[in-house]
Motif scaffolding. Structure first.
Motif, mmCIF file in Angstrom:
data_model
loop_
_atom_site.group_PDB
_atom_site.id
_atom_site.type_symbol
_atom_site.label_atom_id
_atom_site.label_comp_id
_atom_site.label_asym_id
_atom_site.label_seq_id
_atom_site.Cartn_x
_atom_site.Cartn_y
_atom_site.Cartn_z
ATOM 1 N N SER A 207 49.914 58.442 47.235
ATOM 2 C CA SER A 207 49.403 59.016 46.001
ATOM 3 C C SER A 207 48.366 58.060 45.405
ATOM 4 O O SER A 207 48.536 56.847 45.459
ATOM 5 N N GLY A 208 47.285 58.602 44.864
ATOM 6 C CA GLY A 208 46.278 57.780 44.197
ATOM 7 C C GLY A 208 45.267 57.128 45.117
ATOM 8 O O GLY A 208 44.478 56.294 44.668
ATOM 9 N N ALA A 209 45.236 57.515 46.392
ATOM 10 C CA ALA A 209 44.233 56.970 47.314
ATOM 11 C C ALA A 209 42.888 57.647 47.056
ATOM 12 O O ALA A 209 42.828 58.824 46.697
ATOM 13 N N ILE B 51 31.040 63.030 48.278
ATOM 14 C CA ILE B 51 32.027 63.566 47.335
ATOM 15 C C ILE B 51 33.217 62.621 47.400
ATOM 16 O O ILE B 51 33.641 62.217 48.484
ATOM 17 N N THR B 52 33.754 62.278 46.237
ATOM 18 C CA THR B 52 34.933 61.411 46.176
ATOM 19 C C THR B 52 36.030 62.118 45.405
ATOM 20 O O THR B 52 35.765 62.764 44.390
ATOM 21 N N GLY B 53 37.256 61.972 45.891
ATOM 22 C CA GLY B 53 38.415 62.547 45.221
ATOM 23 C C GLY B 53 39.581 61.584 45.312
ATOM 24 O O GLY B 53 39.505 60.560 46.004
ATOM 25 N N THR C 279 41.839 67.742 47.916
ATOM 26 C CA THR C 279 41.013 68.868 48.356
ATOM 27 C C THR C 279 39.625 68.784 47.710
ATOM 28 O O THR C 279 38.948 69.788 47.548
ATOM 29 N N ALA C 280 39.205 67.575 47.365
ATOM 30 C CA ALA C 280 37.909 67.385 46.716
ATOM 31 C C ALA C 280 36.740 67.598 47.680
ATOM 32 O O ALA C 280 35.663 68.018 47.264
ATOM 33 N N VAL C 281 36.956 67.325 48.955
ATOM 34 C CA VAL C 281 35.888 67.478 49.954
ATOM 35 C C VAL C 281 35.719 68.964 50.224
ATOM 36 O O VAL C 281 36.671 69.651 50.595
ATOM 37 N N ASN C 282 34.493 69.461 50.031
ATOM 38 C CA ASN C 282 34.271 70.895 50.206
ATOM 39 C C ASN C 282 32.971 71.187 50.929
ATOM 40 O O ASN C 282 32.212 70.281 51.271
ATOM 41 N N GLU C 283 32.730 72.473 51.142
ATOM 42 C CA GLU C 283 31.591 72.924 51.935
ATOM 43 C C GLU C 283 30.224 72.625 51.316
ATOM 44 O O GLU C 283 29.206 72.861 51.961
ATOM 45 N N SER C 284 30.183 72.090 50.102
ATOM 46 C CA SER C 284 28.882 71.735 49.519
ATOM 47 C C SER C 284 28.195 70.639 50.329
ATOM 48 O O SER C 284 26.987 70.467 50.233
#
Length: 118
Positions: A43-45, A58-60, A69-74
């Protein structure tokens, strides 16, 4: 009588198109799971994905289940390099390819597990 009414829906009669768009309104996301060297979820990585062509990132952050699930098709259609970090522990970088159609792009693999180095 009810059976005959249902049969009418199976004929070859013309149908009215609803005019709706079959494309998803939300961006398709890559599920990234971050685990320790011995397999415990983290958790929290911080998860960072970078498009290898444009260098856009993109960072999440992973949730309590160790998932982001921050990495997306954008970032598509070019391949994306994904890495996770928690404190001084860093994962090896993994490459994700995106397959795109006229509506959306889908990641391959669809779920990525990043293991933090000991």
């Amino acid at each position: 009588m009810l059976g005959l009414a249902l049969l009418g829906a199976c004929d070859d009669a013309p149908r009215v198109e609803r005019g709706g768009d079959d494309c998803q309104a939300e961006l398709v996301a890559l599920r990234v799971e971050v685990v320790t060297a011995d397999g415990a979820r983290v958790s929290g990585a911080t998860v960072t994905a970078t498009n290898v062509t444009s260098n856009v990132s993109i960072t999440g952050v992973t949730d309590e289940q160790g998932v982001s699930t921050a990495v997306n098709e954008s970032l598509a259609p070019s391949p994306v390099r994904v890495v996770a970090q928690a404190g001084s522990k860093v994962s090896s970088a993994e490459r994700v390819e995106w397959t795109c159609d006229s509506c959306n792009c889908v990641p391959e693999p669809g779920i990525l597990t990043l293991r933090l180095n000991p």
